[in-house]
Design a protein around this motif. Structure first.
Motif, PDB file in Angstrom:
ATOM      1  N   VAL A 144       9.279  13.956   2.615  1.00 49.37           N
ATOM      2  CA  VAL A 144      10.513  14.120   1.859  1.00 49.37           C
ATOM      3  C   VAL A 144      11.591  14.673   2.786  1.00 49.37           C
ATOM      4  O   VAL A 144      11.348  15.627   3.523  1.00 49.37           O
ATOM      5  N   PHE A 145      12.742  14.034   2.808  1.00 48.45           N
ATOM      6  CA  PHE A 145      13.913  14.609   3.512  1.00 48.45           C
ATOM      7  C   PHE A 145      14.864  15.120   2.457  1.00 48.45           C
ATOM      8  O   PHE A 145      15.510  14.326   1.770  1.00 48.45           O
ATOM      9  N   GLY A 146      14.975  16.432   2.314  1.00 44.71           N
ATOM     10  CA  GLY A 146      15.844  16.964   1.265  1.00 44.71           C
ATOM     11  C   GLY A 146      15.347  16.485  -0.090  1.00 44.71           C
ATOM     12  O   GLY A 146      14.257  16.867  -0.523  1.00 44.71           O
ATOM     13  N   SER A 170      14.836  -2.782   5.422  1.00 42.44           N
ATOM     14  CA  SER A 170      15.396  -1.657   6.167  1.00 42.44           C
ATOM     15  C   SER A 170      15.538  -0.436   5.263  1.00 42.44           C
ATOM     16  O   SER A 170      15.930  -0.570   4.107  1.00 42.44           O
ATOM     17  N   GLY A 171      15.198   0.732   5.766  1.00 39.72           N
ATOM     18  CA  GLY A 171      15.312   1.955   4.980  1.00 39.72           C
ATOM     19  C   GLY A 171      14.109   2.218   4.098  1.00 39.72           C
ATOM     20  O   GLY A 171      14.094   3.186   3.338  1.00 39.72           O
ATOM     21  N   SER A 172      13.073   1.379   4.209  1.00 38.71           N
ATOM     22  CA  SER A 172      11.924   1.554   3.323  1.00 38.71           C
ATOM     23  C   SER A 172      10.958   2.616   3.841  1.00 38.71           C
ATOM     24  O   SER A 172       9.986   2.946   3.176  1.00 38.71           O
ATOM     25  N   GLY A 173      11.194   3.155   5.031  1.00 40.42           N
ATOM     26  CA  GLY A 173      10.357   4.250   5.534  1.00 40.42           C
ATOM     27  C   GLY A 173       9.372   3.841   6.612  1.00 40.42           C
ATOM     28  O   GLY A 173       8.473   4.612   6.961  1.00 40.42           O
ATOM     29  N   LYS A 174       9.538   2.658   7.193  1.00 42.75           N
ATOM     30  CA  LYS A 174       8.597   2.179   8.206  1.00 42.75           C
ATOM     31  C   LYS A 174       8.590   3.083   9.442  1.00 42.75           C
ATOM     32  O   LYS A 174       7.529   3.486   9.929  1.00 42.75           O
ATOM     33  N   SER A 175       9.797   3.392   9.941  1.00 39.17           N
ATOM     34  CA  SER A 175       9.874   4.257  11.126  1.00 39.17           C
ATOM     35  C   SER A 175       9.284   5.622  10.822  1.00 39.17           C
ATOM     36  O   SER A 175       8.539   6.198  11.609  1.00 39.17           O
ATOM     37  N   THR A 176       9.650   6.166   9.668  1.00 41.85           N
ATOM     38  CA  THR A 176       9.158   7.485   9.283  1.00 41.85           C
ATOM     39  C   THR A 176       7.628   7.490   9.235  1.00 41.85           C
ATOM     40  O   THR A 176       6.980   8.415   9.729  1.00 41.85           O
ATOM     41  N   PHE A 177       7.059   6.438   8.675  1.00 44.45           N
ATOM     42  CA  PHE A 177       5.599   6.327   8.614  1.00 44.45           C
ATOM     43  C   PHE A 177       4.996   6.347  10.016  1.00 44.45           C
ATOM     44  O   PHE A 177       4.055   7.102  10.297  1.00 44.45           O
ATOM     45  N   GLU A 191      12.751  11.121  -1.216  1.00 45.68           N
ATOM     46  CA  GLU A 191      11.306  10.906  -1.040  1.00 45.68           C
ATOM     47  C   GLU A 191      11.093   9.594  -0.295  1.00 45.68           C
ATOM     48  O   GLU A 191      11.149   8.521  -0.881  1.00 45.68           O
ATOM     49  N   VAL A 192      10.862   9.711   1.006  1.00 52.24           N
ATOM     50  CA  VAL A 192      10.797   8.505   1.828  1.00 52.24           C
ATOM     51  C   VAL A 192       9.397   7.886   1.774  1.00 52.24           C
ATOM     52  O   VAL A 192       9.251   6.687   1.574  1.00 52.24           O
ATOM     53  N   LEU A 193       8.368   8.712   1.938  1.00 54.20           N
ATOM     54  CA  LEU A 193       6.994   8.233   1.813  1.00 54.20           C
ATOM     55  C   LEU A 193       6.392   8.926   0.596  1.00 54.20           C
ATOM     56  O   LEU A 193       6.378  10.154   0.525  1.00 54.20           O
TER      57      LEU A 193
END
Ligand SMILES: Nc1ncnc2c1ncn2[C@@H]1O[C@H](COP(=O)(O)OP(=O)(O)O)[C@@H](O)[C@H]1O
Ligand SMILES: [Mg+2]
Lengths: 244, 486
Positions: free
Chosen positions: A13-15, A39-46, A18-20
């Protein structure tokens, strides 16, 4: 086959974002996973959660059975060297020439001698087809060449897994091929790889599994021919119809 | 930030309390004479820009402070049976010097005024010079009485007796106060002021050595208590004062000042002015450059180390360490370097004795550290996050990443800004002259007072500063070129 990476109930969660949301997956040794999604679905974050460049809000990430979220800085550094990462923006060190870029981590982290590191680095440059660029500085290389150096740099630590975050997205179209070729060679050599990509042709050809990610979940996963030709979820159908 | 400021204020108050307490303990009982005898030295504070009282000259190639005040100091030290040590200071700093026990006594043509008596003790008056007015020779006949100066500008040394007397005794006069007599003479010759109020011997010395100046006696009335010059001591130094009075009585009885000391001083003066070309004083300037470079070089090195440390502290995760770094940086950048120099020399000097040069270097280093920290922080901030991620993903520790990847790149980015800081430091370090460090500015003032020339030394110092900063900036450019990939 043995699991090399295992993710349990991963949340990030960023702030308030809820990304993942809740991801539980695993990667087998030698497997090639391609992660696709809007794009923006959380792939990089994962991907960044896998080597703990990003600290998960909750859940665990296990590497070779060890829970990374419970490790201290020093042990984490030791495990990170086993998970190479290749970035969309290359992130070569501009203050070092090509071979110094590759030698830095073996010398500083593995305490390798300069000659030994030199030998490894030269071999890797040969492998990615850039033996003649050893003493050039990154700024004088093309995008495709930079990304191949970045792959060589990651390989120099002799990692168990390579994580790729859209490695060809920043490249001019005519350079995409040379990078994908190197990645294909790695895959056929048996390297375990998790690749976030928009190159569907590559994914179809190389991946053992496709993970489709959207809205913080892995919505759909399976063999390439299944996911690409017969997507079951509406979101995957929608995404693939736009991109293919 | 509100909390940080309160915190800093708290610490400062605590520190001041400590200083004040130490001061009290020292002054509690009078062991002044015994202390001097025990350490075997009598430390004199003086501002050697006031010929013939005290001024600098060169004897056999060595700088020496001479003048009839110095002769008196030698006599007092000899009578007590200890060695005389001379400390040069700005006239304005002398009282603080006594109060903080940096020096044991002041002989600097100082008048025992009531105001001064509130903070220090005085001996008997040893010399009773009349107050005169130095004017341009062309004006000699225009100004005869005090009120001839009404409505005009005159000059006097800041904090001096002449200053307050002029203010009280001349109607509607505009007094320009400057710290240095040499600057006052300059103001007089360039027409900024019509006269400079000063003691008779000094005025006469200037008139003797500069044919464009003349002395007039406008009839100043001296208050009985404040007439003449006396030796200053810290409060509660009765035994030391008594010892000095004994020597002064002998000096007066034998008329030593007029018979021996003044002629000796005049001798040095004529020798000083026999060859007063700037070339003749090259050693003064060379020494000044040496100290300016020394202070700058050390401060740059310490500043970069301290600055890097502070920048990393500020960028780190630990909240407390961050607050310490931020408070330090904000505080140092929020106070003038001059105050910091005085604080280190006089303030810290009360707890541990720091020599002036060291105090200057410490203050300038601490100061430049804060500025360099901000430069380095912005340099580190300018490096793409991807660099840190790439290094960490390779297994490099955070420390190693900073060392091998981030700092070298940051250094290249901030090189021009750092260069500016170095050049600024060469110029700003001149502030240490106020505590008597013999840097280029200080030496320039010494040459001014030794040669009775105002402009020429300024011009020489200006050219020298320019040569220093210009060569440094060329040198930095050269390294910037070399650093293309570093
Ligand atoms: N460091 C961060 N701080 C705040 N929000 C972030 C951060 N990194 C990513 N995000 C947010 O997380 C979401 C997913 O981003 P990302 O993982 O980059 O998606 P993808 O790689 O699939 O395009 C986005 O909404 C992005 O704004
Ligand atoms: Mg992304």
């Amino acid at each position: 086959m043995s699991k090399i990476i295992e993710v349990n109930k991963l949340m990030k969660v960023f702030g308030k974002n809820e990304v993942l949301k809740d991801i539980s997956e695993s990667v087998d040794k030698g497997q090639v996973i391609c992660v696709i999604g809007p794009s923006g679905s959380g792939k990089s974050t994962f991907l960044r959660c896998l080597n703990l460049l990003e600290v998960p809000t909750s859940g665990n990430v296990l590497f070779e059975g060890k829970d990374l979220t419970s490790l201290n800085e020093k042990d984490l550094n030791q495990l990170r060297e086993k998970m190479g990462m290749v970035f969309q923006g290359f992130n070569l060190f501009p203050n070092m020439n090509v071979i110094e870029n590759i030698k830095l981590a073996p010398i500083k982290v593995k305490n390798m001698s300069d000659t030994e590191a030199d030998k490894i680095a030269s071999n890797l440059l040969e492998k990615v087809g850039l033996a003649d660029k050893a003493v050039q500085y990154p700024e004088s290389l093309s995008g495709g060449q930079k990304q191949r150096v970045a792959i060589a740099r990651a390989l120099a630590m002799d990692p168990e897994v390579l994580l790729f975050d859209e490695p060809t997205s920043a490249l001019d179209p005519e350079m995409v091929g040379e990078v994908l070729k190197v990645m294909k060679t790695l895959a056929s050599d048996g390297m375990t790889m998790v690749v976030v990509t928009h190159e569907m042709g590559f994914a179809r050809e190389v991946a053992d599994q496709i993970w489709f990610m959207d809205q913080g979940y892995i919505q759909e996963k399976g063999r390439p021919e299944d996911v690409f030709d017969h997507p079951t979820s509406e979101r995957a159908q929608d995404f693939l119809s736009k991109i293919l | 930030m509100q909390i940080n400021k309160k915190w800093v204020t708290g610490i400062l108050i605590a520190l001041l309390m400590l200083l004040i307490n130490v001061g009290h303990v020292n002054a509690a009982s009078d062991t002044s004479l015994k202390d001097v005898k025990d350490k075997g030295t009598l430390v004199l504070g003086t501002s050697p820009d006031y010929p013939p009282y005290e001024f600098q000259t060169t004897v056999n190639g060595n700088d020496k402070i001479v003048g009839f005040d110095i002769s008196i100091a030698r006599k007092i030290a000899k009578d007590i049976g200890v060695k005389l040590v001379i400390k040069k200071m700005d006239f304005d700093s002398l009282l603080v010097g006594l109060e903080t026990h940096k020096i044991d006594m002041v002989i600097s043509g100082m008048n025992p005024s009531d105001d001064r008596k509130k903070s220090i003790d005085f001996s008997d008056v040893y010399y009773n010079g009349k107050q005169m007015m130095l004017v341009n020779k062309a004006d000699k006949d225009k100004y005869k009485k005090l009120n001839d100066f009404s409505g005009l500008s005159i000059g006097a040394q800041t904090g001096s007796l002449q200053y307050s007397m002029s203010k009280e005794q001349i109607n509607n006069v505009d007094i320009k106060g400057l710290a240095k007599v040499t600057d006052l003479i300059l103001a007089l010759k360039s027409g900024k002021v019509t006269g400079v109020a000063m003691e008779e011997p000094t005025a006469k010395a200037y008139a003797q050595n500069d044919s464009s100046l003349a002395v007039v006696d406008p009839g100043f009335v001296s208050a009985a208590d404040a007439r003449g010059a006396a030796v200053g001591f810290a409060k509660k130094s009765d035994t030391l004062v008594a010892a000095a009075n004994k020597s002064i009585k002998e000096i007066k009885d034998k008329d030593l000042i007029n018979k021996t000391y003044l002629p000796e001083a005049s001798n040095y003066l004529t020798k000083n002015t026999a060859d007063n070309t700037m070339i003749h004083y090259w050693k003064y300037f060379a020494k000044g450059i040496g100290y300016t470079l020394l202070i700058t070089a050390i401060s740059v090195v310490v500043g970069v180390i301290l600055g890097t440390l502070l920048a990393l502290m500020r960028l780190g995760k630990n909240k407390i360490i961050k607050v310490i770094a931020v408070s330090y940086i904000e505080f140092v950048r929020g106070t003038p370097l001059m105050i910091q120099v005085m604080f280190v020399y006089f303030g810290i000097g009360m707890i541990v004795n720091v020599p002036a040069l060291l105090a200057g270097i410490i203050a300038v280093s601490l100061n430049s550290g804060a500025y360099i920290a901000e430069v380095i922080r912005s340099g580190i901030g300018s490096i793409d996050d991807g660099q840190m991620e790439a290094a960490r993903s390779l297994g490099l520790s955070q420390k190693e990443t900073y060392k091998s990847v981030i700092i070298p790149q940051a250094l290249k980015n901030i090189w021009p800004a750092l260069g500016n800081e170095f050049i600024t430091l060469i110029k700003e370090s001149s502030i240490v002259s106020i505590i008597g460090v013999t840097d280029l500015i200080y030496q320039m003032k010494m040459v001014q007072s030794a040669t009775y020339k105002g402009i020429a030394p300024i011009f020489v110092a200006m050219v020298l500063y320019f040569v220093l900063t210009f060569s440094l900036s060329k040198l930095l450019n050269y390294f910037e070129g070399k650093m293309k990939h570093v």
